[in-house]
Design a protein around this motif. Structure first.
Motif, PDB file in Angstrom:
ATOM      1  N   ALA A 199      92.629  93.666  31.923  1.00 55.42           N
ATOM      2  CA  ALA A 199      92.921  93.127  32.888  1.00 55.42           C
ATOM      3  C   ALA A 199      93.697  93.815  33.528  1.00 55.42           C
ATOM      4  CB  ALA A 199      92.882  91.501  33.129  1.00 55.42           C
TER       5      ALA A 199
ATOM      6  N   ALA B  68      96.217  84.472  45.575  1.00 53.66           N
ATOM      7  CA  ALA B  68      97.297  84.291  45.053  1.00 53.66           C
ATOM      8  C   ALA B  68      97.490  85.367  43.812  1.00 53.66           C
ATOM      9  CB  ALA B  68      98.296  83.957  45.711  1.00 53.66           C
ATOM     10  N   LEU B  69      96.702  84.585  43.658  1.00 60.65           N
ATOM     11  CA  LEU B  69      96.992  85.289  41.734  1.00 60.65           C
ATOM     12  C   LEU B  69      96.413  86.207  41.821  1.00 60.65           C
ATOM     13  CD1 LEU B  69      95.148  81.387  39.887  1.00 60.65           C
ATOM     14  CD2 LEU B  69      97.763  82.730  39.806  1.00 60.65           C
TER      15      LEU B  69
ATOM     16  N   LEU C  23      99.381  88.139  42.551  1.00 66.45           N
ATOM     17  CA  LEU C  23     100.794  88.615  41.479  1.00 66.45           C
ATOM     18  C   LEU C  23     100.631  89.256  40.595  1.00 66.45           C
ATOM     19  CD1 LEU C  23     101.503  84.562  42.087  1.00 66.45           C
ATOM     20  CD2 LEU C  23     102.259  86.525  43.002  1.00 66.45           C
ATOM     21  N   ARG C  24      99.278  90.031  40.498  1.00 63.70           N
ATOM     22  CA  ARG C  24      98.398  90.114  38.772  1.00 63.70           C
ATOM     23  C   ARG C  24      99.371  91.726  38.376  1.00 63.70           C
ATOM     24  NH1 ARG C  24      95.294  93.978  36.838  1.00 63.70           N
ATOM     25  NH2 ARG C  24      95.788  95.814  38.474  1.00 63.70           N
TER      26      ARG C  24
ATOM     27  N   LEU D  51     102.417  91.389  38.622  1.00 65.15           N
ATOM     28  CA  LEU D  51     104.226  91.468  38.377  1.00 65.15           C
ATOM     29  C   LEU D  51     104.177  90.640  36.361  1.00 65.15           C
ATOM     30  CD1 LEU D  51     104.890  89.844  41.725  1.00 65.15           C
ATOM     31  CD2 LEU D  51     105.593  91.768  40.752  1.00 65.15           C
ATOM     32  N   ALA D  52     105.209  90.759  36.424  1.00 62.21           N
ATOM     33  CA  ALA D  52     106.386  89.659  35.469  1.00 62.21           C
ATOM     34  C   ALA D  52     106.002  88.279  35.648  1.00 62.21           C
ATOM     35  CB  ALA D  52     107.400  90.603  34.672  1.00 62.21           C
ATOM     36  N   MET D  53     106.301  87.845  34.321  1.00 61.18           N
ATOM     37  CA  MET D  53     105.646  85.826  34.731  1.00 61.18           C
ATOM     38  C   MET D  53     106.937  85.425  35.524  1.00 61.18           C
ATOM     39  SD  MET D  53     103.447  84.568  31.965  1.00 61.18           S
ATOM     40  CE  MET D  53     105.360  84.721  30.222  1.00 61.18           C
ATOM     41  N   TRP D  54     108.270  86.360  34.635  1.00 63.22           N
ATOM     42  CA  TRP D  54     109.659  85.403  35.549  1.00 63.22           C
ATOM     43  C   TRP D  54     109.526  85.714  36.726  1.00 63.22           C
ATOM     44  CZ3 TRP D  54     108.964  88.836  31.464  1.00 63.22           C
ATOM     45  CH2 TRP D  54     109.268  90.207  31.928  1.00 63.22           C
ATOM     46  N   ARG D  55     109.049  86.722  37.676  1.00 61.60           N
ATOM     47  CA  ARG D  55     109.220  86.959  38.552  1.00 61.60           C
ATOM     48  C   ARG D  55     108.871  86.355  39.380  1.00 61.60           C
ATOM     49  NH1 ARG D  55     108.735  93.220  38.989  1.00 61.60           N
ATOM     50  NH2 ARG D  55     109.225  92.739  41.542  1.00 61.60           N
ATOM     51  N   ARG D  56     109.476  86.653  41.139  1.00 61.24           N
ATOM     52  CA  ARG D  56     109.283  85.493  42.274  1.00 61.24           C
ATOM     53  C   ARG D  56     107.941  85.496  42.647  1.00 61.24           C
ATOM     54  NH1 ARG D  56     111.899  84.642  47.704  1.00 61.24           N
ATOM     55  NH2 ARG D  56     110.792  83.113  48.503  1.00 61.24           N
ATOM     56  N   ALA D  57     107.090  84.297  42.777  1.00 61.61           N
ATOM     57  CA  ALA D  57     105.976  84.264  43.318  1.00 61.61           C
ATOM     58  C   ALA D  57     105.698  84.737  44.897  1.00 61.61           C
ATOM     59  CB  ALA D  57     104.952  83.491  42.799  1.00 61.61           C
TER      60      ALA D  57
ATOM     61  N   VAL E 230     104.193  85.712  48.411  1.00 62.22           N
ATOM     62  CA  VAL E 230     103.218  86.036  48.286  1.00 62.22           C
ATOM     63  C   VAL E 230     103.095  85.715  50.466  1.00 62.22           C
ATOM     64  CG1 VAL E 230     100.486  85.957  48.934  1.00 62.22           C
ATOM     65  CG2 VAL E 230     101.745  85.684  46.803  1.00 62.22           C
TER      66      VAL E 230
END
Lengths: 512, 304
Positions: A337, A364-365, A368-369, A371-377, A379
């Protein structure tokens, strides 16, 4: 024709209609089978063969129409009622219980007993006789989980044949059998026929249809194309009856020169499991490539291995990275992925969508693919609205739960999640499973648009029309091997079927 | 609208009902001083609940909380490690992270049941502490923790502020970050999350590490609160935290929910225990109430 005259019909279907949800599985279908004959039922995947037989087996009930046995109209509410009416079914899916012995499976629910206690020695003796019939040499005390699929299938057949019945339904009985085992089955079928039984033989293996049957009924899209005496047909005639329908404006125009854009995905010597063959193929940017073939020939395993979802034992996958260079892709789901390959599974409810979440959360998932996990989501609401509008998703607003959408709109949301994610290769299993015709053409258009903007698409589909209408290039898979590479424009359903079934008699022997 | 109402955690209405009932039946309980005391008492539970809710949102469960707290209490108070206090606290946090990582390893890689794995962890930790305490009994709590557990600024106790300092960043992170979105996705359909390339193993691992670290913080407050180590400490927390998460709107098997609901539920439960005690049905009533809530949660499906 003698074989369809109602006078000697043992089983008659009259004007049967059956639908599942919005899908019409059988349309005004009438068919008769007479005692002392083998009646083959054939057609493409999804033509309605199994549905028709499930009605006779009591698994489903018709919406309208009538089934009569020995001239008497019957309403078969359950498999037990069908058995009482003298119908024995050998199902396509194995119903053997792995934690019971062979003998216990054979006599499940009708164990021989003396004063309430199971007579095990009698059960074993009769089980041995039953296995002798199908020439299966396994210990009747062995647990079924230790047996091969072919042995399980033989036991399934033995179980069905042991029944005291006049009508036998064999649904794709030879899928796991080898040549000699098929020969044994042929002898058994012959002896049933001479004993005056009616055998419905469901198969899309042409070879067996011509060897075993007197009559063949061809189904297409839930309708009866016709019932024919088998010896009056040639193999090619039968294939044209099974396929051959006009393709309307369902499909968008193809890309004339996809190969100019360069290679997007290169799969070399991929081996999905031990005995399978290695496959190699490449997909260009701007191209839609399709795997065609009968069900269970290994297409699904190949696409799942490339996606990192299924197992692979060898081989390499390279994908176009930055600067057009091909880079190796580690075949784990997360890595695949991350490299920019999206996988859209066939079963959207259990594997694809988050039904209890909103459209916005699902789409949105994808966005956000990267982006790093700790970043602000973060959208943008308008971004999702644009996407939904472009895909013509029919929904009240983006907060609506996905579970409340229709099948076609759910499919679009699943596709939309990947389109919004910025991947440039899509692997799609059954792109339009359970979707109405309107949504189908919209999904085809979206896939084509994705390809035209430089993406590459690989699809697996059991619908030949879909493969033929959508794909630029078609790879025919048989027995885990790519047996033909065909140009989507120049080929025909007949040609694909010829490679998908048996190309030559030598191949046919090998397959059986 | 009906769905919206159903998706509001029971804890909100429950707290209101309990407060109203207490106002009539036991007015003393709702005086500001006593309420603040109950809030202080609820702080350890509220901290542990934050981790438990995260685990349950990724369809896992953490029953090792009690074992971790017991171990933390022993490390801090037995004098087995003669180190400066800040270092001791740091060791506890690292220890918690390690326990969480071990839990997650068995759950994600070996695919063992989270209930069994974390229960086993709790038992092993308790066993080790019990056997060690024969050599060296638990003693007095570090001064810094007694300060957090027992001091108040004006009439406001410090421990709820300590909770708030942990709660706000964690809750905001879960609400705003990509990580939080992934947590929701796994809760809604773990198979789909896995197949679409969401780093499932990492998310579940982080959830368990965070849960164990929060259990350590919960242990800090408890130890400070009691003022000394104990072999009874934190024994109720695994079960009570589970109950609080359920009341807080996170349902078994669907993973839906937020962070505030469970926090309110932690207060509600602590308040209800005090109420039960004041009504003369302390421990037995508490057990029956918890059992009833868990049974209810197991039968109740999410609104959709």
């Amino acid at each position: 024709m003698a074989l369809s005259s109602p006078a000697n019909a043992l089983v008659a279907f009259r004007s049967i209609n059956k639908s599942f949800g919005s899908t019409q599985a059988l349309v005004d279908l009438s068919l008769q089978g007479s005692a002392g004959s083998v009646h083959a039922i054939t057609g493409e995947n999804g033509a309605g063969k199994s549905t028709l037989m499930n009605l006779l087996a009591g698994v489903h009930q018709p919406d309208s129409g009538e089934i009569s046995v020995r001239g008497q109209a019957l309403r078969l509410e359950s498999p037990a009622q069908a058995q009482n009416a003298g119908v024995s079914t050998i199902f396509q899916e194995l119903t053997i219980l792995p934690n019971l012995t062979v003998a216990e499976n054979l006599f499940l629910g009708r164990e021989p007993h003396r004063t309430g206690i199971i007579d095990r020695s009698l059960m074993r003796r009769r089980a041995e006789q039953a296995l002798e019939l199908v020439k299966c040499r396994v210990d009747v005390n062995a647990y079924c989980q230790a047996l091969s699929v072919a042995e399980q299938q033989l036991i399934e057949i033995a179980k069905g044949l042991m029944a005291d019945a006049d009508i036998f339904i064999l649904d794709e009985p030879t899928a796991a059998l080898n040549g000699p085992e098929v020969d044994t089955l042929g002898e058994l079928i012959h002896s049933l026929k001479t004993a005056g039984k009616l055998i419905f033989y469901i198969s899309h293996r042409l070879e067996e249809i011509f060897r075993f049957s007197e009559a063949v009924s061809v189904l297409k899209d839930g309708r009866l194309v016709g019932t024919f005496e088998t010896h009056e047909l040639t193999q090619d005639e039968l294939i044209s009856l099974m396929v051959g329908r006009p393709l309307g404006q369902l499909f968008p125009p193809r890309n004339p020169h996809p190969s100019y854009l360069g290679c997007a995905l290169e799969v070399s010597e991929l081996v999905t499991s031990e005995p399978e063959h290695a496959v190699s193929f490449r997909i260009n940017r701007g191209e839609i490539v399709g795997f065609a073939g009968l069900q269970g020939q290994g297409q699904r395993e190949i696409i799942r291995a490339v996606a990192g979802v299924g197992p692979h034992v060898g081989g390499r996958v390279k994908k176009r990275g930055p600067g057009d260079a091909l880079q190796n892709v580690d075949l784990s789901i997360v890595a695949v992925a991350r490299s920019g390959i999206g996988f859209i599974p066939e079963d959207r409810k259990s594997e694809g969508l988050y039904l209890s979440l909103s459209i916005e959360q699902n789409v949105a998932l994808g966005m956000l693919r990267q982006l790093a996990m700790w970043r602000r989501a973060h959208v943008r609401k308008s971004g999702i609205d644009d996407l939904l509008l472009r895909m013509r998703v029919r929904a009240n607003d983006q907060g609506q739960l996905v579970s409340s959408l229709s099948g076609g709109n759910q499919q679009k949301v699943m596709l939309g999640r990947w389109l919004a994610s910025g991947v440039d290769v899509l692997l799609v299993e059954e792109p339009t499973r359970g979707v109405d015709v309107g949504a189908k053409s919209e999904i085809y258009a979206l896939l084509r648009e994705f390809a035209n903007s430089g993406g590459a698409v690989l699809i697996v589909s059991s619908e030949l029309t879909e493969i033929l209408g959508l794909c630029d290039r078609i790879l025919v898979v048989r027995d885990g091997e790519i047996t033909a590479e065909l140009d989507g424009v120049g080929t025909s359903e007949e040609e694909i079927m010829r490679y998908a079934l048996a190309g030559s008699t030598a191949d046919a022997r090998k397959e059986l | 609208m009906a769905r919206l109402l159903l998706s509001v955690p029971i804890a909100y209405a429950g707290t209101a009902v309990l407060l109203a009932f207490a106002y009539v039946a036991r007015p003393a309980l709702v005086s500001p001083v006593l309420l603040l005391l109950i809030v202080r008492q609820a702080a350890p539970l509220a901290i542990a609940v934050l981790g438990q809710s995260l685990c349950m949102r990724v369809l896992s469960l953490d029953l090792s909380i009690g074992g971790v707290i017991l171990a933390v209490s022993y490390i801090l108070t037995s004098g087995i490690l003669r180190l400066p206090e800040p270092l001791l606290l740091l060791i506890c946090v690292l220890f918690g992270a390690a326990v969480g990582a071990v839990n997650a390893f068995f759950i994600t890689r070996i695919k063992a049941s989270s209930v069994i794995v974390t229960l086993a962890t709790a038992l092993i930790l308790s066993g080790v502490v019990f056997s060690l305490s024969q050599l060296r009994a638990p003693g007095e709590a570090p001064a810094i923790l007694r300060y957090i557990g027992q001091t108040r600024i004006g009439i406001v106790p410090i421990s709820p502020l300590f909770w708030l300092a942990i709660f706000l960043p964690v809750a905001l992170f879960l609400r705003m970050s990509v990580f939080g979105r992934y947590v929701d996705a796994i809760g809604a359909n773990p198979r789909a999350a896995l197949i679409s390339g969401i780093p499932y193993v990492r998310i579940v691992t982080i959830a368990h590490i965070l849960s164990s670290i929060l259990a350590v913080f919960s242990g800090f407050v408890l130890v400070g609160f009691v003022g000394a180590g104990s072999l009874d400490i934190g024994r109720d927390l695994p079960l009570t935290s589970l109950v609080a998460v359920i009341l807080g709107g996170v349902t078994f098997g669907s993973g839906k929910g937020g962070s505030l609901g469970p926090a309110v539920a932690a207060f509600m439960l602590t308040f209800s225990f005090n109420l039960l005690t004041s009504l003369g049905v302390g421990e037995p009533g508490k057990l029956m109430l918890q059992g009833a809530i868990i049974a209810l949660a197991a039968t109740r499906r999410s609104p959709d």
